[in-house]
Design an enzyme around this catalytic site. Sequence first.
Site, PDB file in Angstrom:
ATOM      1  N   LEU A  15      -5.570  11.013  -5.119  1.00  0.00           N
ATOM      2  CA  LEU A  15      -5.735   9.778  -6.170  1.00  0.00           C
ATOM      3  C   LEU A  15      -6.362   8.835  -5.209  1.00  0.00           C
ATOM      4  O   LEU A  15      -5.760   8.269  -4.328  1.00  0.00           O
ATOM      5  CB  LEU A  15      -4.315   9.642  -6.370  1.00  0.00           C
ATOM      6  CG  LEU A  15      -3.762  10.687  -7.296  1.00  0.00           C
ATOM      7  CD1 LEU A  15      -2.532  10.096  -7.821  1.00  0.00           C
ATOM      8  CD2 LEU A  15      -4.684  11.332  -8.340  1.00  0.00           C
ATOM      9  N   GLY A  19      -7.746   3.563  -7.771  1.00  0.00           N
ATOM     10  CA  GLY A  19      -7.098   2.458  -7.817  1.00  0.00           C
ATOM     11  C   GLY A  19      -7.783   1.073  -7.103  1.00  0.00           C
ATOM     12  O   GLY A  19      -8.569   1.325  -6.149  1.00  0.00           O
ATOM     13  N   ARG A  21      -2.624  -5.424  -4.775  1.00  0.00           N
ATOM     14  CA  ARG A  21      -1.907  -6.123  -3.694  1.00  0.00           C
ATOM     15  C   ARG A  21      -2.291  -6.294  -2.650  1.00  0.00           C
ATOM     16  O   ARG A  21      -2.054  -7.142  -1.670  1.00  0.00           O
ATOM     17  CB  ARG A  21      -0.404  -5.367  -3.952  1.00  0.00           C
ATOM     18  CG  ARG A  21       0.500  -5.375  -5.407  1.00  0.00           C
ATOM     19  CD  ARG A  21       1.274  -4.302  -5.384  1.00  0.00           C
ATOM     20  NE  ARG A  21       0.968  -3.053  -5.661  1.00  0.00           N
ATOM     21  CZ  ARG A  21       1.607  -1.800  -6.030  1.00  0.00           C
ATOM     22  NH1 ARG A  21       2.811  -1.773  -5.688  1.00  0.00           N
ATOM     23  NH2 ARG A  21       0.992  -0.600  -6.149  1.00  0.00           N
ATOM     24  N   LYS A  25      -8.862  -0.563  -1.864  1.00  0.00           N
ATOM     25  CA  LYS A  25      -7.485  -0.249  -0.897  1.00  0.00           C
ATOM     26  C   LYS A  25      -7.703   0.957   0.187  1.00  0.00           C
ATOM     27  O   LYS A  25      -7.401   0.827   1.166  1.00  0.00           O
ATOM     28  CB  LYS A  25      -6.368  -0.137  -1.999  1.00  0.00           C
ATOM     29  CG  LYS A  25      -5.023   0.358  -1.135  1.00  0.00           C
ATOM     30  CD  LYS A  25      -3.658   0.260  -1.582  1.00  0.00           C
ATOM     31  CE  LYS A  25      -3.558   1.323  -2.804  1.00  0.00           C
ATOM     32  NZ  LYS A  25      -2.295   1.101  -3.150  1.00  0.00           N
ATOM     33  N   GLY A  32       9.081   4.955  -6.391  1.00  0.00           N
ATOM     34  CA  GLY A  32       9.888   5.381  -7.388  1.00  0.00           C
ATOM     35  C   GLY A  32      11.202   6.105  -6.820  1.00  0.00           C
ATOM     36  O   GLY A  32      11.322   6.443  -5.616  1.00  0.00           O
ATOM     37  N   ASN A  37      10.537   8.858  -4.156  1.00  0.00           N
ATOM     38  CA  ASN A  37       9.172   9.642  -4.442  1.00  0.00           C
ATOM     39  C   ASN A  37       8.215   9.249  -3.365  1.00  0.00           C
ATOM     40  O   ASN A  37       7.677   8.041  -3.525  1.00  0.00           O
ATOM     41  CB  ASN A  37       8.724   9.770  -5.693  1.00  0.00           C
ATOM     42  CG  ASN A  37       7.455  10.148  -6.115  1.00  0.00           C
ATOM     43  OD1 ASN A  37       6.935  11.012  -5.562  1.00  0.00           O
ATOM     44  ND2 ASN A  37       6.664   9.709  -7.178  1.00  0.00           N
ATOM     45  N   ASN A  42     -37.010 -10.751  28.792  1.00  0.00           N
ATOM     46  CA  ASN A  42     -37.419  -9.656  27.917  1.00  0.00           C
ATOM     47  C   ASN A  42     -38.054 -10.236  26.801  1.00  0.00           C
ATOM     48  O   ASN A  42     -38.542  -9.457  25.937  1.00  0.00           O
ATOM     49  CB  ASN A  42     -36.446  -8.669  27.642  1.00  0.00           C
ATOM     50  CG  ASN A  42     -35.404  -9.149  26.995  1.00  0.00           C
ATOM     51  OD1 ASN A  42     -35.045 -10.073  27.113  1.00  0.00           O
ATOM     52  ND2 ASN A  42     -34.727  -8.363  26.234  1.00  0.00           N
ATOM     53  N   ARG A  69     -42.523 -18.416  44.608  1.00  0.00           N
ATOM     54  CA  ARG A  69     -41.785 -19.779  44.552  1.00  0.00           C
ATOM     55  C   ARG A  69     -42.582 -20.674  45.188  1.00  0.00           C
ATOM     56  O   ARG A  69     -43.434 -20.636  46.065  1.00  0.00           O
ATOM     57  CB  ARG A  69     -40.367 -19.374  44.882  1.00  0.00           C
ATOM     58  CG  ARG A  69     -40.209 -19.185  46.489  1.00  0.00           C
ATOM     59  CD  ARG A  69     -38.893 -19.049  46.602  1.00  0.00           C
ATOM     60  NE  ARG A  69     -38.918 -18.799  48.441  1.00  0.00           N
ATOM     61  CZ  ARG A  69     -38.137 -17.982  49.022  1.00  0.00           C
ATOM     62  NH1 ARG A  69     -37.448 -17.167  48.360  1.00  0.00           N
ATOM     63  NH2 ARG A  69     -38.191 -17.942  50.281  1.00  0.00           N
TER      64      ARG A  69
HETATM   65  C1  UD1 Z   1       3.480   5.770  -6.784  1.00  0.00           C
HETATM   66  C2  UD1 Z   1       4.630   6.355  -7.586  1.00  0.00           C
HETATM   67  C3  UD1 Z   1       5.831   5.912  -7.017  1.00  0.00           C
HETATM   68  C4  UD1 Z   1       5.816   6.562  -5.574  1.00  0.00           C
HETATM   69  C5  UD1 Z   1       4.668   5.835  -4.639  1.00  0.00           C
HETATM   70  C6  UD1 Z   1       4.579   6.331  -3.473  1.00  0.00           C
HETATM   71  C7  UD1 Z   1       3.638   6.544  -9.708  1.00  0.00           C
HETATM   72  C8  UD1 Z   1       3.591   5.863 -11.244  1.00  0.00           C
HETATM   73  N1  UD1 Z   1       4.334   6.102  -9.001  1.00  0.00           N
HETATM   74  O1  UD1 Z   1       3.807   4.356  -6.877  1.00  0.00           O
HETATM   75  O2  UD1 Z   1       6.905   6.798  -7.698  1.00  0.00           O
HETATM   76  O3  UD1 Z   1       7.164   6.139  -4.888  1.00  0.00           O
HETATM   77  O4  UD1 Z   1       3.387   5.959  -5.318  1.00  0.00           O
HETATM   78  O5  UD1 Z   1       3.929   5.628  -2.577  1.00  0.00           O
HETATM   79  O6  UD1 Z   1       2.720   7.415  -9.450  1.00  0.00           O
HETATM   80  N2  UD1 Z   1      -4.359   5.582  -8.856  1.00  0.00           N
HETATM   81  C9  UD1 Z   1      -5.636   6.003  -9.244  1.00  0.00           C
HETATM   82  N3  UD1 Z   1      -5.453   5.905 -10.783  1.00  0.00           N
HETATM   83  C10 UD1 Z   1      -4.746   4.844 -11.284  1.00  0.00           C
HETATM   84  C11 UD1 Z   1      -3.631   4.604 -10.437  1.00  0.00           C
HETATM   85  C12 UD1 Z   1      -3.298   4.791  -9.274  1.00  0.00           C
HETATM   86  O7  UD1 Z   1      -6.327   6.793  -8.623  1.00  0.00           O
HETATM   87  O8  UD1 Z   1      -5.080   4.802 -12.631  1.00  0.00           O
HETATM   88  C13 UD1 Z   1      -4.220   6.010  -7.296  1.00  0.00           C
HETATM   89  C14 UD1 Z   1      -4.190   4.714  -6.267  1.00  0.00           C
HETATM   90  O9  UD1 Z   1      -5.614   4.580  -5.857  1.00  0.00           O
HETATM   91  C15 UD1 Z   1      -3.532   5.018  -4.968  1.00  0.00           C
HETATM   92  C16 UD1 Z   1      -2.315   6.055  -5.663  1.00  0.00           C
HETATM   93  O10 UD1 Z   1      -2.904   6.741  -7.279  1.00  0.00           O
HETATM   94  O11 UD1 Z   1      -4.001   5.723  -4.225  1.00  0.00           O
HETATM   95  C17 UD1 Z   1      -0.919   5.566  -6.041  1.00  0.00           C
HETATM   96  O12 UD1 Z   1      -1.125   4.357  -6.915  1.00  0.00           O
HETATM   97  P1  UD1 Z   1      -0.301   3.084  -6.480  1.00  0.00           P
HETATM   98  O13 UD1 Z   1      -0.516   2.180  -7.756  1.00  0.00           O
HETATM   99  O14 UD1 Z   1      -0.264   2.644  -5.361  1.00  0.00           O
HETATM  100  O15 UD1 Z   1       1.150   3.781  -6.942  1.00  0.00           O
HETATM  101  P2  UD1 Z   1       2.574   3.101  -6.596  1.00  0.00           P
HETATM  102  O16 UD1 Z   1       2.914   1.975  -7.091  1.00  0.00           O
HETATM  103  O17 UD1 Z   1       2.424   2.840  -5.029  1.00  0.00           O
HETATM  104 CA    CA Z   2       0.841   3.065  -3.642  1.00  0.00          CA
END
Ligand code: UD1
Ligand code: CA
Length: 455
Positions: free
Chosen positions: A9, A12, A16, A23, A140, A170, A386, A440
């Site tokens: 994944l 995002g 933050r 990121k 989570g 999680n 140079n 010189r």
């Molecule tokens: C997420 C988990 C949380 C866990 C934590 C661990 C969910 C809802 N929550 O939270 O339970 O404890 O990770 O680090 O999954 N991303 C996408 N598309 C989206 C949203 C996110 O690709 O629509 C990707 C982001 O780029 C990132 C990853 O998913 O790499 C996690 O997303 P992030 O928003 O960081 O989740 P957390 O709030 O950290």
């Molecule tokens: Ca995260």
Amino acid sequence: MAKRFAVVLAAGQGTRMKSKLYKVLHPVMGRPMVQHVITQLKQVQIDEMVTIVGYGAEKVIKEIGNVSEFVTQKEQLGTGHAVQQAETLLLDKNGTTIVVCGDTPLITGETYQALFDHHEKEEAKATILTAKAPDPTGYGRVIRNEGKQVERIVEHKDANHDELLIDEINTGTYCFDNQALFEALKEVSNDNAQGEYYLPDVIEILRNKSEKVSAFLTNDFEETIGINDRVVLAQAEKIMKKRINLEHMRNGVTIIDPDNTYIGPDVQIGQDVTIYPGSIIRGETTIDEDAQIGPHTEISDCVIGKSAVIQQSVLMDSKVGNEVTVGPYAYIRPETVIGHQAKIGHFVELKKSTIGEESKVPHLSYIGDTEIGRNVNVGCGTITVNFDGKDKHKTKIEDDAFIGCNTNLVAPVSIGENAIIAAGSTITKNVPGNALSIARARQTNKEGYASRLKK
Ligand code: UD1
Ligand code: CA
């Protein structure tokens, strides 16, 4: 063995982080965090890898390259929605799918392997990688029933008072039965505090279908931290730095002050090398046995020879031979090659130059676009001129030449083998081998003139 798929994944924005850089491209010890994830994933057998991209898609795809396939998530509607985008490539396939976040760069291949092993042994439909966090804020939480079975995950923002007290988190890493995953994803809703489709909701959905759900609790929380802001980014940097330094020390490298030594993940270091405090070694750098590096030295993309000694210097994209000494306070710019046993002293800048074996540039010199042969002595304060304001020109100094102090060599120019240049010369024409060149003004002494002037 059953097929293994991976979904990374990485769509995002990372709000933050408050950054122009997406990121997952933020570096940890010089390597983009998503690249750490991919590197570790490659250590376990994966038959097909799919990365979900969105923000900065082009750059993320370029960074990862052809080890993965890519699917675009046009709108970032949550982690569940993100995984759903992989449907086009994975739906109906038979096997185990590991889902990993692009912002957990410290999880190791061994942990991924242990998660797979646990999942396969348990014959579960889903297995979550969990950890006990000293401060679980933001993560989570894992909700277990009286029999300690995993029931569901509750996000921090949706958790009630009691749930917030739970310290098992999680990690955002899971193994799923591929078909069960996509089946369950259809039922995920966005009825929650953030209005997002949460991937962890799949756990409760599978539970409600009486499918087997398991958790694999790792005892190393540090490894699982998710980077959401720059405070955690700095923590990750520190953990990764420590991990890399420990490995080098275990392999026979002396690091005097590991807290103040920064070695990138792609750096290779030979036995009995000593690294002094304040050194930063990055990129594709290789350091051969017995070398001494630092203190306060920055080396990027260099090859450093056996027993070389480099102090308080900056070196980039260059090659340093065996038993060479560099510094203190030298600046070695790209495309420089320093031959064995050469000496580059203090306040010397070298750029795109070759210094032959046993040659010396001991003090206060600028050498650019220059080829220096063997056993040449370049006197203090020598400058290769140079640049004429428009173009760069080359200087050549052949073997055994001796360049006197404070010489200007106005390029293009060449100094023949065994030639001597008198101190203070400004050389504008080629000097043949074995010649002595003086360029010189002649000195005149006017006897008694000084005392007359002072009267
Ligand atoms: C997420 C988990 C949380 C866990 C934590 C661990 C969910 C809802 N929550 O939270 O339970 O404890 O990770 O680090 O999954 N991303 C996408 N598309 C989206 C949203 C996110 O690709 O629509 C990707 C982001 O780029 C990132 C990853 O998913 O790499 C996690 O997303 P992030 O928003 O960081 O989740 P957390 O709030 O950290
Ligand atoms: Ca995260």
